[in-house]
Design a protein around this motif. Structure first.
Motif, PDB file in Angstrom:
ATOM      1  N   SER A  77       0.840  -1.392   0.021  1.00  0.00           N
ATOM      2  CA  SER A  77      -0.122   0.012  -0.161  1.00  0.00           C
ATOM      3  C   SER A  77       1.175   0.944   0.167  1.00  0.00           C
ATOM      4  N   GLU A  78       0.203   1.960  -0.156  1.00  0.00           N
ATOM      5  CA  GLU A  78       0.592   3.911  -0.896  1.00  0.00           C
ATOM      6  C   GLU A  78       1.345   4.462   0.778  1.00  0.00           C
ATOM      7  N   GLU A  79       0.531   3.794   2.050  1.00  0.00           N
ATOM      8  CA  GLU A  79       0.287   4.058   3.356  1.00  0.00           C
ATOM      9  C   GLU A  79       1.233   3.304   4.192  1.00  0.00           C
ATOM     10  N   MET A  94      -2.590  -1.479  -2.768  1.00  0.00           N
ATOM     11  CA  MET A  94      -3.669  -0.934  -3.155  1.00  0.00           C
ATOM     12  C   MET A  94      -3.078   1.111  -2.757  1.00  0.00           C
ATOM     13  N   ASP A  95      -4.081   1.763  -3.617  1.00  0.00           N
ATOM     14  CA  ASP A  95      -3.908   3.286  -2.619  1.00  0.00           C
ATOM     15  C   ASP A  95      -6.055   3.502  -1.580  1.00  0.00           C
ATOM     16  N   PRO A  96      -5.177   2.835  -0.843  1.00  0.00           N
ATOM     17  CA  PRO A  96      -6.668   2.608   0.197  1.00  0.00           C
ATOM     18  C   PRO A  96      -7.082   4.108   0.079  1.00  0.00           C
ATOM     19  N   LEU A  97      -6.981   5.286   0.054  1.00  0.00           N
ATOM     20  CA  LEU A  97      -7.477   6.355  -0.215  1.00  0.00           C
ATOM     21  C   LEU A  97      -6.918   7.123  -0.397  1.00  0.00           C
ATOM     22  N   ASP A  98      -7.622   7.739  -2.192  1.00  0.00           N
ATOM     23  CA  ASP A  98      -7.306   8.248  -3.148  1.00  0.00           C
ATOM     24  C   ASP A  98      -8.042   9.396  -3.443  1.00  0.00           C
ATOM     25  N   GLY A  99      -6.877  10.462  -3.488  1.00  0.00           N
ATOM     26  CA  GLY A  99      -7.419  12.192  -3.069  1.00  0.00           C
ATOM     27  C   GLY A  99      -8.015  12.212  -1.756  1.00  0.00           C
ATOM     28  N   SER A 100      -6.984  12.166  -0.867  1.00  0.00           N
ATOM     29  CA  SER A 100      -7.703  12.515   0.600  1.00  0.00           C
ATOM     30  C   SER A 100      -7.030  13.641   1.104  1.00  0.00           C
ATOM     31  N   SER A 101      -6.790  14.726   0.008  1.00  0.00           N
ATOM     32  CA  SER A 101      -6.560  16.276   0.920  1.00  0.00           C
ATOM     33  C   SER A 101      -8.408  16.488  -0.097  1.00  0.00           C
ATOM     34  N   ARG A 201     -12.086  19.126 -16.561  1.00  0.00           N
ATOM     35  CA  ARG A 201     -12.537  18.934 -16.155  1.00  0.00           C
ATOM     36  C   ARG A 201     -11.495  18.647 -14.916  1.00  0.00           C
ATOM     37  N   TYR A 202     -10.716  18.830 -13.636  1.00  0.00           N
ATOM     38  CA  TYR A 202     -10.321  18.592 -13.308  1.00  0.00           C
ATOM     39  C   TYR A 202     -11.204  18.738 -11.594  1.00  0.00           C
ATOM     40  N   GLY A 203     -10.536  17.685 -10.654  1.00  0.00           N
ATOM     41  CA  GLY A 203     -10.966  17.965  -9.195  1.00  0.00           C
ATOM     42  C   GLY A 203     -10.486  17.534  -8.012  1.00  0.00           C
ATOM     43  N   ALA A 205      -8.972  14.292  -6.806  1.00  0.00           N
ATOM     44  CA  ALA A 205      -8.373  13.242  -7.323  1.00  0.00           C
ATOM     45  C   ALA A 205      -8.902  12.225  -8.223  1.00  0.00           C
ATOM     46  N   MET A 206      -7.044  11.885  -8.571  1.00  0.00           N
ATOM     47  CA  MET A 206      -6.957  10.877  -9.863  1.00  0.00           C
ATOM     48  C   MET A 206      -8.620   9.723 -10.110  1.00  0.00           C
ATOM     49  N   ILE A 207      -8.965   9.306  -9.603  1.00  0.00           N
ATOM     50  CA  ILE A 207      -9.967   8.507  -9.865  1.00  0.00           C
ATOM     51  C   ILE A 207     -11.311   9.375 -10.823  1.00  0.00           C
ATOM     52  N   ALA A 221      -4.221  14.099 -17.116  1.00  0.00           N
ATOM     53  CA  ALA A 221      -2.504  13.723 -16.399  1.00  0.00           C
ATOM     54  C   ALA A 221      -2.258  14.271 -15.689  1.00  0.00           C
ATOM     55  N   TYR A 222      -0.674  13.602 -14.776  1.00  0.00           N
ATOM     56  CA  TYR A 222      -0.240  14.229 -13.928  1.00  0.00           C
ATOM     57  C   TYR A 222       1.657  14.265 -14.268  1.00  0.00           C
ATOM     58  N   PRO A 223       2.123  15.548 -15.142  1.00  0.00           N
ATOM     59  CA  PRO A 223       3.025  15.066 -15.865  1.00  0.00           C
ATOM     60  C   PRO A 223       4.114  15.445 -15.008  1.00  0.00           C
ATOM     61  N   GLY A 231       6.963  12.803 -11.510  1.00  0.00           N
ATOM     62  CA  GLY A 231       5.920  13.613 -11.024  1.00  0.00           C
ATOM     63  C   GLY A 231       5.943  12.833 -10.136  1.00  0.00           C
ATOM     64  N   LYS A 232       4.170  13.200  -9.989  1.00  0.00           N
ATOM     65  CA  LYS A 232       3.869  13.127  -8.311  1.00  0.00           C
ATOM     66  C   LYS A 232       3.240  11.535  -8.033  1.00  0.00           C
ATOM     67  N   LEU A 233       2.799  10.784  -9.136  1.00  0.00           N
ATOM     68  CA  LEU A 233       1.865   9.659  -8.799  1.00  0.00           C
ATOM     69  C   LEU A 233       2.552   8.285  -8.739  1.00  0.00           C
ATOM     70  N   PHE A 237       0.936   1.385  -7.210  1.00  0.00           N
ATOM     71  CA  PHE A 237      -0.649   1.665  -6.657  1.00  0.00           C
ATOM     72  C   PHE A 237      -1.477   2.792  -7.539  1.00  0.00           C
ATOM     73  N   GLU A 238      -0.969   3.423  -8.220  1.00  0.00           N
ATOM     74  CA  GLU A 238      -1.960   4.241  -8.760  1.00  0.00           C
ATOM     75  C   GLU A 238      -1.865   4.291 -10.925  1.00  0.00           C
ATOM     76  N   GLY A 239      -0.653   4.321 -11.113  1.00  0.00           N
ATOM     77  CA  GLY A 239      -0.001   4.598 -12.379  1.00  0.00           C
ATOM     78  C   GLY A 239      -0.864   2.498 -12.774  1.00  0.00           C
TER      79      GLY A 239
HETATM   80  O1  LIG Z   1      -3.479  18.431  -5.132  1.00  0.00           O
HETATM   81  P1  LIG Z   1      -2.568  18.411  -6.127  1.00  0.00           P
HETATM   82  O2  LIG Z   1      -0.825  18.814  -6.777  1.00  0.00           O
HETATM   83  O3  LIG Z   1      -3.572  19.145  -7.744  1.00  0.00           O
HETATM   84  O4  LIG Z   1      -2.750  16.549  -6.846  1.00  0.00           O
HETATM   85  C1  LIG Z   1      -3.663  15.986  -6.905  1.00  0.00           C
HETATM   86  C2  LIG Z   1      -3.425  14.801  -6.766  1.00  0.00           C
HETATM   87  O5  LIG Z   1      -2.875  13.682  -5.508  1.00  0.00           O
HETATM   88  C3  LIG Z   1      -3.542  12.786  -5.619  1.00  0.00           C
HETATM   89  O6  LIG Z   1      -4.438  12.936  -4.658  1.00  0.00           O
HETATM   90  C4  LIG Z   1      -2.800  11.849  -5.155  1.00  0.00           C
HETATM   91  O7  LIG Z   1      -3.590  10.910  -4.298  1.00  0.00           O
HETATM   92  P2  LIG Z   1      -3.129  10.594  -2.788  1.00  0.00           P
HETATM   93  O8  LIG Z   1      -4.606  11.644  -2.256  1.00  0.00           O
HETATM   94  O9  LIG Z   1      -3.304   8.836  -2.417  1.00  0.00           O
HETATM   95  O10 LIG Z   1      -2.354  11.292  -2.242  1.00  0.00           O
HETATM   96  C5  LIG Z   1      -4.151  12.986  -6.639  1.00  0.00           C
HETATM   97  O11 LIG Z   1      -5.822  11.808  -6.772  1.00  0.00           O
HETATM   98  C6  LIG Z   1      -4.415  13.418  -7.811  1.00  0.00           C
HETATM   99  O12 LIG Z   1      -4.496  13.509  -9.222  1.00  0.00           O
END
Ligand SMILES: O=P(O)(O)OC[C@H]1O[C@](O)(COP(=O)(O)O)[C@@H](O)[C@@H]1O
Ligand SMILES: [Mg+2]
Ligand SMILES: [Mg+2]
Length: 291
Positions: A77-79, A94-101, A201-203, A205-207, A221-223, A231-233, A237-239
């Protein structure tokens, strides 16, 4: 004795099915964690990201339930730094929680999983199945297996809402992470072209952003960034799981040069530039950014 080391292929199929069922069944508990475990935990994950209590709860919950499945050998896991082990022949990352911010602003979040025939870190060509759950206005699940992608709505039961998810031929939406000033000059030029052609469309959270692409066609893209060429991802677990899904739905994935599924990471938590979407757009990305 290992639980199922010499088991026939049908046993592997049953194990994959159990992993999918287990993740679907865990969705309501993950939703509870999102609602109740909202504080920062004061810890960072192996990528250096601050962890929320909900990130840790989801990770613990999946570790226990996934490793409890007969036939699952490891949970990565990513965590967590290390791979957790049991007996068996299949491996779950797994990425248990994607987009947790997105937790604080109550926006989209999800869970990503990949089932591998080899222990991670490993190439995406060893994926047997992959999927994700979105904890959105409804809880939905997308699963790619045997070359086919299905979408479900999860509730008391699991209802199929699309039994053949395919990236629409005419692209409509785009979402690019990282920020204009951080991009390379080539990517910025490509992004400007795409901006003129498609709707943003950018929210965050990758999913959810990739589900927009699966639904409407387009590119996410997250280039590579100037300050962070990798990159970041996270690839494992994600890519790779998301690439497996998008490619099974008729789209393409790329790190800028080749399919994410062909990459073979040395490190479990390795990052990658990530581009997913309609094949025509990923072809263009590769030829125009020349990465
Ligand atoms: O805050 P940024 O730089 O836009 O990053 C958003 C990206 O980071 C992520 O939140 C990374 O995933 P985690 O929340 O699992 O760390 C992706 O889901 C999303 O696409
Ligand atoms: Mg993530
Ligand atoms: Mg995460």
């Amino acid at each position: 004795m290992s639980k199922s080391l010499d088991a026939p292929a049908t046993q592997a199929d049953r194990t994959v099915a159990q992993v999918i069922d287990t993740i679907a069944d865990a969705a309501s508990d993950v939703r509870t964690a999102i609602a109740t475990e909202r504080e920062h935990s004061g810890t960072v994950n192996p990528s250096g990201d601050e962890q929320l209590a909900a990130d840790l709860r989801a990770d613990e919950l999946f570790e226990e339930r996934i490793l409890g499945i007969d036939g699952v050998a490891t949970y990565a896991s990513e965590e967590r730094e290390e791979v957790a082990t049991s007996d068996g022949r299949l491996h779950v990352a797994m990425d248990p929680l994607d987009g947790s911010s997105n937790l604080e602003p109550n926006s989209g979040m999800g869970t990503i999983f990949g089932v591998y025939s080899e222990r991670p870190p490993t190439t995406g060509r060893n994926l047997l199945a992959a999927g994700f759950v979105i904890y959105g206005p409804v809880t939905s699940m997308v699963v790619a297996r045997d070359g086919r992608v299905k979408e479900y709505v999860l509730g008391d039961d699991r209802r199929v809402v699309d039994d053949d998810v395919t990236v629409p031929e005419d692209p409509t939406v785009f979402g690019f992470g990282g920020g204009v000033d951080s991009w390379t000059d080539d990517f910025r030029t490509f992004a400007e072209e795409i901006r003129r052609e498609l709707k943003l469309r950018y929210g965050g959270a990758m999913i959810a952003d990739i589900n927009q692409v699966l639904t409407y066609g387009g590119i996410f893209a997250y280039p590579a960034l100037q300050s962070r060429p990798e990159g970041k991802l996270r690839l494992q677990f994600e890519g790779q799981p998301m690439a497996y899904i998008v490619e099974a739905a008729g789209g393409r994935s790329s790190n800028g040069e080749q399919s994410l599924l062909d990459l073979n990471p040395d490190e479990l938590h390795e990052r990658t530039p990530l581009h997913l979407g309609n094949a025509s757009l990923i072809d263009r990305l590769e030829s125009e950014t020349g990465q």
